[in-house]
Design a protein around this motif. Structure first.
Motif, PDB file in Angstrom:
ATOM      1  N   ARG A  27       0.834  -1.211   0.000  1.00 52.76           N
ATOM      2  CA  ARG A  27       0.000   0.000   0.000  1.00 52.76           C
ATOM      3  C   ARG A  27       0.869   1.261   0.000  1.00 52.76           C
ATOM      4  O   ARG A  27       2.031   1.246   0.393  1.00 52.76           O
ATOM      5  CB  ARG A  27      -0.939   0.032   1.201  1.00 52.76           C
ATOM      6  CG  ARG A  27      -0.256   0.150   2.572  1.00 52.76           C
ATOM      7  CD  ARG A  27      -0.078   1.554   3.073  1.00 52.76           C
ATOM      8  NE  ARG A  27       0.750   1.621   4.263  1.00 52.76           N
ATOM      9  CZ  ARG A  27       2.062   1.815   4.258  1.00 52.76           C
ATOM     10  NH1 ARG A  27       2.705   1.971   3.119  1.00 52.76           N
ATOM     11  NH2 ARG A  27       2.757   1.859   5.378  1.00 52.76           N
ATOM     12  N   GLY A  32      -2.663  10.945   6.443  1.00 50.79           N
ATOM     13  CA  GLY A  32      -3.186  10.327   7.675  1.00 50.79           C
ATOM     14  C   GLY A  32      -2.113   9.406   8.228  1.00 50.79           C
ATOM     15  O   GLY A  32      -2.270   8.193   8.252  1.00 50.79           O
ATOM     16  N   HIS A  34       0.528   8.015  11.153  1.00 58.45           N
ATOM     17  CA  HIS A  34       0.642   7.809  12.607  1.00 58.45           C
ATOM     18  C   HIS A  34      -0.628   8.249  13.329  1.00 58.45           C
ATOM     19  O   HIS A  34      -0.581   8.737  14.451  1.00 58.45           O
ATOM     20  CB  HIS A  34       1.893   8.512  13.162  1.00 58.45           C
ATOM     21  CG  HIS A  34       3.158   7.801  12.752  1.00 58.45           C
ATOM     22  ND1 HIS A  34       3.589   6.658  13.380  1.00 58.45           N
ATOM     23  CD2 HIS A  34       4.037   8.047  11.756  1.00 58.45           C
ATOM     24  CE1 HIS A  34       4.719   6.243  12.797  1.00 58.45           C
ATOM     25  NE2 HIS A  34       5.005   7.065  11.800  1.00 58.45           N
ATOM     26  N   ASP A  36      -3.393   5.977  12.913  1.00 59.30           N
ATOM     27  CA  ASP A  36      -4.239   4.770  13.027  1.00 59.30           C
ATOM     28  C   ASP A  36      -4.282   4.219  14.447  1.00 59.30           C
ATOM     29  O   ASP A  36      -5.346   3.899  14.965  1.00 59.30           O
ATOM     30  CB  ASP A  36      -3.869   3.691  11.996  1.00 59.30           C
ATOM     31  CG  ASP A  36      -2.439   3.181  12.027  1.00 59.30           C
ATOM     32  OD1 ASP A  36      -1.606   3.739  12.790  1.00 59.30           O
ATOM     33  OD2 ASP A  36      -2.137   2.219  11.290  1.00 59.30           O
ATOM     34  N   TYR A  37      -3.119   4.154  15.127  1.00 61.23           N
ATOM     35  CA  TYR A  37      -3.123   3.610  16.491  1.00 61.23           C
ATOM     36  C   TYR A  37      -3.554   4.667  17.511  1.00 61.23           C
ATOM     37  O   TYR A  37      -3.522   4.423  18.718  1.00 61.23           O
ATOM     38  CB  TYR A  37      -1.754   3.015  16.853  1.00 61.23           C
ATOM     39  CG  TYR A  37      -0.572   3.920  16.599  1.00 61.23           C
ATOM     40  CD1 TYR A  37      -0.184   4.865  17.534  1.00 61.23           C
ATOM     41  CD2 TYR A  37       0.136   3.842  15.406  1.00 61.23           C
ATOM     42  CE1 TYR A  37       0.890   5.710  17.295  1.00 61.23           C
ATOM     43  CE2 TYR A  37       1.206   4.679  15.150  1.00 61.23           C
ATOM     44  CZ  TYR A  37       1.578   5.612  16.100  1.00 61.23           C
ATOM     45  OH  TYR A  37       2.632   6.457  15.852  1.00 61.23           O
ATOM     46  N   GLY A 170      -0.604  -0.030  13.995  1.00 57.69           N
ATOM     47  CA  GLY A 170      -2.038   0.173  13.825  1.00 57.69           C
ATOM     48  C   GLY A 170      -2.546  -0.776  12.746  1.00 57.69           C
ATOM     49  O   GLY A 170      -1.834  -1.706  12.332  1.00 57.69           O
ATOM     50  N   ILE A 171      -3.764  -0.497  12.257  1.00 56.26           N
ATOM     51  CA  ILE A 171      -4.376  -1.464  11.337  1.00 56.26           C
ATOM     52  C   ILE A 171      -4.334  -0.999   9.880  1.00 56.26           C
ATOM     53  O   ILE A 171      -4.746  -1.718   8.970  1.00 56.26           O
ATOM     54  CB  ILE A 171      -5.833  -1.769  11.761  1.00 56.26           C
ATOM     55  CG1 ILE A 171      -6.279  -3.088  11.133  1.00 56.26           C
ATOM     56  CG2 ILE A 171      -6.773  -0.596  11.448  1.00 56.26           C
ATOM     57  CD1 ILE A 171      -7.442  -3.735  11.771  1.00 56.26           C
ATOM     58  N   MET A 172      -3.772   0.197   9.644  1.00 53.24           N
ATOM     59  CA  MET A 172      -3.864   0.755   8.285  1.00 53.24           C
ATOM     60  C   MET A 172      -3.329  -0.173   7.194  1.00 53.24           C
ATOM     61  O   MET A 172      -3.989  -0.388   6.179  1.00 53.24           O
ATOM     62  CB  MET A 172      -3.091   2.075   8.220  1.00 53.24           C
ATOM     63  CG  MET A 172      -2.903   2.552   6.788  1.00 53.24           C
ATOM     64  SD  MET A 172      -2.252   4.192   6.681  1.00 53.24           S
ATOM     65  CE  MET A 172      -0.541   3.949   7.104  1.00 53.24           C
ATOM     66  N   ASP A 173      -2.115  -0.696   7.381  1.00 51.06           N
ATOM     67  CA  ASP A 173      -1.459  -1.411   6.288  1.00 51.06           C
ATOM     68  C   ASP A 173      -2.228  -2.680   5.924  1.00 51.06           C
ATOM     69  O   ASP A 173      -2.470  -2.972   4.750  1.00 51.06           O
ATOM     70  CB  ASP A 173      -0.026  -1.781   6.674  1.00 51.06           C
ATOM     71  CG  ASP A 173       0.794  -0.573   7.092  1.00 51.06           C
ATOM     72  OD1 ASP A 173       0.336   0.562   6.855  1.00 51.06           O
ATOM     73  OD2 ASP A 173       1.884  -0.764   7.650  1.00 51.06           O
ATOM     74  N   LEU A 218      11.183  -0.457  10.913  1.00 50.67           N
ATOM     75  CA  LEU A 218       9.979  -0.350  11.721  1.00 50.67           C
ATOM     76  C   LEU A 218      10.145  -1.098  13.039  1.00 50.67           C
ATOM     77  O   LEU A 218       9.565  -0.749  14.045  1.00 50.67           O
ATOM     78  CB  LEU A 218       8.805  -0.928  10.930  1.00 50.67           C
ATOM     79  CG  LEU A 218       7.440  -0.403  11.335  1.00 50.67           C
ATOM     80  CD1 LEU A 218       7.438   1.104  11.354  1.00 50.67           C
ATOM     81  CD2 LEU A 218       6.385  -0.928  10.398  1.00 50.67           C
ATOM     82  N   TYR A 223       9.415   3.054  16.295  1.00 52.25           N
ATOM     83  CA  TYR A 223       7.963   3.053  16.057  1.00 52.25           C
ATOM     84  C   TYR A 223       7.225   2.800  17.368  1.00 52.25           C
ATOM     85  O   TYR A 223       6.309   3.558  17.742  1.00 52.25           O
ATOM     86  CB  TYR A 223       7.604   1.984  15.018  1.00 52.25           C
ATOM     87  CG  TYR A 223       6.130   1.943  14.681  1.00 52.25           C
ATOM     88  CD1 TYR A 223       5.599   2.700  13.650  1.00 52.25           C
ATOM     89  CD2 TYR A 223       5.241   1.149  15.416  1.00 52.25           C
ATOM     90  CE1 TYR A 223       4.245   2.680  13.349  1.00 52.25           C
ATOM     91  CE2 TYR A 223       3.886   1.124  15.128  1.00 52.25           C
ATOM     92  CZ  TYR A 223       3.401   1.881  14.091  1.00 52.25           C
ATOM     93  OH  TYR A 223       2.045   1.854  13.803  1.00 52.25           O
ATOM     94  N   GLY A 338       3.928   6.121   5.137  1.00 51.01           N
ATOM     95  CA  GLY A 338       4.186   4.944   5.969  1.00 51.01           C
ATOM     96  C   GLY A 338       4.799   5.329   7.304  1.00 51.01           C
ATOM     97  O   GLY A 338       4.662   6.461   7.777  1.00 51.01           O
ATOM     98  N   GLY A 339       5.503   4.398   7.891  1.00 47.26           N
ATOM     99  CA  GLY A 339       6.022   4.595   9.242  1.00 47.26           C
ATOM    100  C   GLY A 339       7.113   5.655   9.330  1.00 47.26           C
ATOM    101  O   GLY A 339       7.266   6.329  10.343  1.00 47.26           O
TER     102      GLY A 339
END
Ligand code: GLA
Length: 388
Positions: A27, A32, A34, A36-37, A170-173, A218, A223, A338-339
């Motif tokens: 992805r 948006g 950091h 998601d968590y 988090g759950i994004m990826d 990561l 992270y 991403g991260g």
């Protein structure tokens, strides 16, 4: 590599034909970061590159894992599936997902021969591990004849990442890999998991990914530190707002009123990023829906600045790549994706300047960092699926 070649490689490795072929993508997140968590929203899309998984039952009590990107076959007895392998074995990602089914009480009646091949650039922060997790969760559900859905596959993958890889992501990826849709981004509320597919119709503009070739780490702890710093900020804010569930619930105005409750200066900066990024994400989605790509691009730039200054997850390579992109006329926006700590930037670039973008940004980036970058024009594609 074509699926036909993967099937040949499966036959070469295991001496039989694969009975099923699955795919799940990597992805890129448009905005948006950091959030998601922290219960915020994200706006990623699935890519055309990802991870393929081929399998066939093997009549033994062993799961056999082979990756075409790695030399060895790893064998795991079925009754040991729930125990992570020591070290940083890649097998922990698919195994962690299969273990979830076992823990739920589902049984593999026999072992599987599994072959993996992936074409997500390694270490690029484009979620090769999420693609591997989600394809394994999807394949296990299909093989076992169960009815879990794409949201479940994302949750299973996230849990495997926590428990088998030690990253409190988090759950994004995993969600993007699972639920991707061609030519759409996913506007996901990471608190409720409600989401909407939003068309990414960019007339004369492409999504260009620039790989800094500075690997993101990561699992390096940085992270997990960010996750802990946000947690600290939340705990301190709860002293004045006891009912607060997530940082993302606060508007920027509300945050300003109570930010003094955060006594730790680092946690304060992290929280400020999260609250601002949630607002930017909402504004960006609104702008995209209204066809206002210029505003979307400006919000991407602001996102990068906040990730650089308040969240401190960029560094020389990502900052150089973004800053050089901002200089090219015809670039509407550019930011890390991403991260962070390396990996890729994502930019919106007008068709007529894509070649200039690659050349100018590439040369300047290489001159400043000494690293040769790589560029990909993103093809926004579908999520996890069975191919054969
Ligand atoms: C990594 C994590 C995601 C998300 C991003 C930052 O990709 O896996 O869950 O936190 O970083 O937005």
């Amino acid at each position: 590599m074509e699926v036909q070649e993967m099937k040949q490689a499966f036959a070469d490795a295991y001496g039989k034909q694969a009975t099923a072929v699955y795919f799940s993508p990597g992805r890129v997140n448009l905005i948006g970061e950091h959030t998601d968590y922290n219960g915020g929203s994200v706006f990623p899309c699935a890519l055309s590159f990802g991870t393929y998984l081929l399998l066939a039952p093997n009549g033994t009590q062993l799961m056999r894992f082979k990756s075409l990107n790695m030399p060895e076959v790893v064998e795991v007895p079925l009754d040991k599936l729930t125990e992570p392998l020591p070290g940083k074995s890649w097998v922990n990602y698919p195994m962690g997902c299969m273990a979830w089914y076992v823990r739920q009480g589902h049984t593999f009646d026999q072992g599987l021969d599994i072959l993996i091949w992936g074409n997500v650039p390694a270490g690029a922060g484009l979620s090769s591990s999420a693609a591997l997790e989600v394809v394994a969760a999807f394949a296990a559900n299909d093989y076992l004849g169960l009815k879990y859905n794409h949201t479940d596959f994302a949750k299973i993958g996230q849990l495997a990442e926590h428990e088998f890889a030690g990253v409190n992501c988090g759950i994004m990826d995993q969600f993007a890999s699972s639920w991707g849709k061609k030519d759409h981004a996913i506007h996901l509320n990471c608190d409720t998991l409600e989401f909407e597919h939003v068309p990414v119709k960019l007339e004369g503009i492409k999504v260009v990914i620039a790989n800094t070739h500075s690997p993101h780490h990561l699992d390096s702890g940085a992270y997990n530190d960010r996750v802990a710093q946000c947690r600290l900020a939340l705990d301190q804010l709860r002293k004045v707002r006891p009912e607060l569930k997530n940082l993302a619930e606060l508007t920027e105005a509300e945050f300003k009123q109570i930010e003094g409750a955060i006594t730790d200066p680092v946690a304060h900066k992290r929280a400020r990023h999260v609250v601002g990024e949630v607002q930017r994400t909402a504004d960006a989605v609104k702008a995209l829906k209204a066809g206002d790509i210029a505003t979307f691009g400006q919000l991407m730039n602001a996102s990068h600045v906040s990730l650089r200054d308040d969240y401190e997850v960029t560094g020389l390579q990502l900052d150089t790549m973004a800053a050089e992109a901002w200089k090219v006329p015809g670039v509407l926006g550019s930011r890390m994706t991403g991260g962070g700590f390396g990996g890729c930037t994502v930019s919106l670039v007008k068709d007529e300047v894509i070649e200039q973008f690659k050349q100018q940004v590439g040369e300047n980036y290489e001159r400043i960092t000494g690293i040769k970058p790589e560029f990909y024009v993103a093809e926004i594609s579908d999520g996890a699926r069975r191919l054969e």
